[in-house]
Design a protein around this motif. Structure first.
Motif, PDB file in Angstrom:
ATOM      1  N   ASP A  97      -1.512  -2.302 -10.848  1.00 14.17           N
ATOM      2  CA  ASP A  97      -1.012  -2.319  -9.463  1.00 14.17           C
ATOM      3  C   ASP A  97      -0.520  -3.710  -9.083  1.00 14.17           C
ATOM      4  O   ASP A  97       0.527  -3.859  -8.442  1.00 14.17           O
ATOM      5  N   ALA A 102       0.833  -1.209   0.000  1.00 15.81           N
ATOM      6  CA  ALA A 102       0.000   0.000   0.000  1.00 15.81           C
ATOM      7  C   ALA A 102       0.864   1.255   0.000  1.00 15.81           C
ATOM      8  O   ALA A 102       0.602   2.222  -0.728  1.00 15.81           O
ATOM      9  N   THR A 103       1.913   1.220   0.837  1.00 17.43           N
ATOM     10  CA  THR A 103       2.795   2.399   0.896  1.00 17.43           C
ATOM     11  C   THR A 103       3.527   2.592  -0.429  1.00 17.43           C
ATOM     12  O   THR A 103       3.673   3.722  -0.908  1.00 17.43           O
ATOM     13  N   TRP A 152      11.162  10.751   2.358  1.00 22.10           N
ATOM     14  CA  TRP A 152      10.819   9.346   2.624  1.00 22.10           C
ATOM     15  C   TRP A 152      12.028   8.574   3.143  1.00 22.10           C
ATOM     16  O   TRP A 152      11.906   7.710   4.007  1.00 22.10           O
ATOM     17  N   GLN A 192       1.210   4.133  -2.832  1.00 25.01           N
ATOM     18  CA  GLN A 192       0.934   5.519  -2.433  1.00 25.01           C
ATOM     19  C   GLN A 192       2.122   6.426  -2.773  1.00 25.01           C
ATOM     20  O   GLN A 192       1.945   7.567  -3.223  1.00 25.01           O
ATOM     21  N   HIS A 193       3.329   5.916  -2.581  1.00 20.99           N
ATOM     22  CA  HIS A 193       4.523   6.703  -2.940  1.00 20.99           C
ATOM     23  C   HIS A 193       4.574   6.955  -4.449  1.00 20.99           C
ATOM     24  O   HIS A 193       4.906   8.065  -4.880  1.00 20.99           O
ATOM     25  N   GLU A 243       2.091   7.106  -6.493  1.00 14.99           N
ATOM     26  CA  GLU A 243       1.037   8.089  -6.768  1.00 14.99           C
ATOM     27  C   GLU A 243       1.473   9.504  -6.376  1.00 14.99           C
ATOM     28  O   GLU A 243       1.336  10.454  -7.145  1.00 14.99           O
ATOM     29  N   ALA A 244       2.063   9.610  -5.177  1.00 14.84           N
ATOM     30  CA  ALA A 244       2.437  10.939  -4.662  1.00 14.84           C
ATOM     31  C   ALA A 244       3.573  11.552  -5.480  1.00 14.84           C
ATOM     32  O   ALA A 244       3.532  12.740  -5.833  1.00 14.84           O
TER      33      ALA A 244
END
Lengths: 412, 412
Positions: B392, B9-10, B49, B13-14, B16-17
């Protein structure tokens, strides 16, 4: 009538002076793009010279300029002999393309004025609007419209490459005239022009009696393929719009080798995204096909269309083609061409019959009146370039042949 | 060591960010061209990060960023296992090219942190400066220099397409680090990357164990002919730079048909003056040749050179060619590739050995350390494009294979 003599010095001086207007000191040559400020100054200069010669000046509603030497009865229209060309230019042009024909026309009227006589029929010197078609398409616009091929409204509503409306620019520079388009229908039309090709220069001949003019077919071809990574896409999985474009260019070369007389040129190309490591997703090219024979021109167009079909299949691309211009070949008036040849003979100037490769206002006026052209040599065939060059001697001989042709036509 | 688990998930998310930084709302995708303000923000995010993961952060004198997870004895350099890629992008790029490798590297270190353990050898996550080469050439610059192929001064004095000096821009964005170039020499290097080609997607295979990387030969070819009028210049008297350019493109296609494995792309072209009725006086094209076999690549280069000679003769044009880039094919470390395959096997993920068509930082680091790459599918092979896409699920599987490969390497 053989008493008329050409004022060669004034003609050369006029060519020089008009050539200064719009001069580009940085990139060379001059840029008098139709209906720009620079071209307005060129128009003003030509009108001033027409005024000096006491010609009757008429400007039509699309800006075509006519300077008229009336006949002995004061008639300015009936049975007129027209000479002309254009004074607009491409970017960084030579001084001769177009201007030479207009100014030699003025020199012919000056020969009458210098002698203090009037012609047996009116003589009209025309400077047609926007022959080059750089800013507003199509090219040869003023003469095409004069010959009935475009309405005044079509011309005035033309939007330029710079987004301007032609009619607005025409009004802005003060050349939106009162005379209805097409009013002055001549009985004959003559156009003196530099060859813009290498033939006369190469063969050392001073005069071309232009008997016909090639047909012209212009297309824009848009190919849509698929962009992909140059390093990872197998050759067999590509839809390479750039390859398809290149294949059209080499195909056209092969076609001309099998069809002598056909000229094929791809002068313009764009790839998208135009990156070293991306297979082009799109390519746009222009195709310029010419042939004096319409059947051969149609054959070339057909062969091209078939090649596009082949590419659609083999490359998996879509291809759209758009006709930008299509003019049938023109055969000039045989009798007029004969008179040009006789005029050259009478002056003992070497001449040859030839085909015009370029488009000219004469091809449009030929729709409404017997027409012919006279060519003089262009050094190395170079034109649309600051290095466009014709020797003064050749320019003078050309104008003398024009004058002698006019005299001959008026004496019949 | 099989106790480590990926925080999928992280990772997503990274991705995406980071993909939001430099986003282009108008044209799509994101543009984080090396050493621009947008790329500085990307660097800041990655460093943040790394800081969250309590990695030791080192920045070298050309801006390469390293986040280090020390080993159990606090050692940050000796016998290190490096993972990496880049976070700079082309214009309107996808979110994955480069970033995926860096962020998956961080995910591997996070797996250790989450478990509260340290590796048996230091793990270094590298983000190399300017892999794309959009603004400063050559591409793969940071890894090439790290491997000794360019000096720090050469890199810093590079002038960009926008006239900027790389060193000035690096200082401006605050990434001119203290660590001397080349300090962190790894014992092994792994790079996880999207394929950027269609093979895995087409074959429905989730993992590519990249065994080698094609050689790349980039040339710029400049052809000088003679501009002339399209309507008046006989085909036999032309020196058509545009035709010569097209002939190179079709010749290269023919060559690839005789030489399977060779990829040839002409992605970029310019004609001068690029006008419909003017024979091109000049044409510039780029040629991108690739082959996993250096001998075949040399054969293609030689065939091209001979074709240029033919054109010089037949068309009467001059041709200059300039080498823009030339990298020999790279064979990755056999043992490392085996470990990647075993890792995929251990996770029951379908995989295949393959060749990388694109250039990657791994090919540079392979000069100084045993290296290998792991590929995941790219939908339709599309990359360098907002439509670049990998599911994904595939991104997660790729990171799991990377983590399993790291675990395997550290356990030996």
């Amino acid at each position: 009538m053989t008493t008329l003599s050409l004022d060669a010095a004034t003609l050369l001086q006029h060519i020089e002076a008009l050539g200064q207007i719009g001069a580009d000191a940085v990139h060379g040559g001059r840029s008098r793009i139709a209906l720009t400020d620079a071209e307005k100054l060129g128009r003003d200069q030509v009108v001033a010279w027409m005024t000096e010669l006491d010609l009757t000046i008429q400007i039509d509603e699309i800006g075509n300029i006519f300077g008229i030497l009336p006949d002995q009865e004061g008639n300015t229209q009936h049975n007129a002999l027209m000479m002309g060309s254009h004074i607009d230019s491409v970017y960084n042009a030579g001084a001769l393309d177009g201007c030479y024909g207009v100014l030699a026309g003025l020199a012919v009227t000056k020969a009458f004025r210098d002698q203090g006589i009037l012609p047996t029929r009116p003589i009209i010197v025309a400077a047609f609007t926007n022959e080059e078609g750089v800013r507003y398409q199509p090219d040869m616009m003023g003469s095409l419209a004069h010959a009935g091929g475009l309405s005044a409204l079509q011309v005035l509503n033309t939007i330029g490459t710079d987004g301007t409306r032609l009619g607005d620019e025409l009004a802005r520079i003060g050349y939106h005239g009162d005379m209805p388009l097409g009013t002055l229908k001549p009985s004959q039309y003559l156009e003196l022009h530099i060859e813009q090709g290498p033939i006369l220069d190469k063969e050392g001949i001073q005069i071309g009696a232009v008997a016909n003019l090639q047909g012209i077919s212009w297309q824009k071809i848009y190919i849509k393929g698929k962009a992909n990574h140059a390093g990872t896409t197998p050759m067999s999985m590509r839809h390479d719009a750039g390859y398809a474009a290149a294949s059209i260019i080499t195909f056209l070369r092969e076609h001309t080798q099998q069809s002598p007389g056909t000229l094929a040129t791809v002068g313009s190309i764009q790839f998208e995204p135009n990156a070293i490591n991306v297979i082009p997703r799109a390519a746009t090219i222009t195709v310029d096909l010419r042939n004096p024979d319409n059947k051969s021109l149609c054959t070339a167009e057909q062969a091209l269309a078939e090649h596009l079909d082949t590419l659609r299949q083999s490359e998996g691309v879509t291809i759209e083609s758009e006709v930008l211009a299509r003019f049938d070949p023109v055969i000039f008036d045989e009798q007029l061409v004969n008179v040009v040849e006789q005029a050259a003979n009478s002056l003992s100037i070497a001449h040859k019959r030839m085909t015009s490769g370029a488009g000219h206002d004469a091809q449009m006026i030929a729709r409404i009146a017997p027409s012919a052209m006279i060519f003089v040599p262009s050094k190395d065939g170079i034109s649309h370039n600051p290095r466009e060059f014709t020797k003064d001697e050749d320019l003078i001989q050309g104008a003398k042949v024009l004058l002698a042709t006019v005299e001959s036509l008026l004496s019949h």
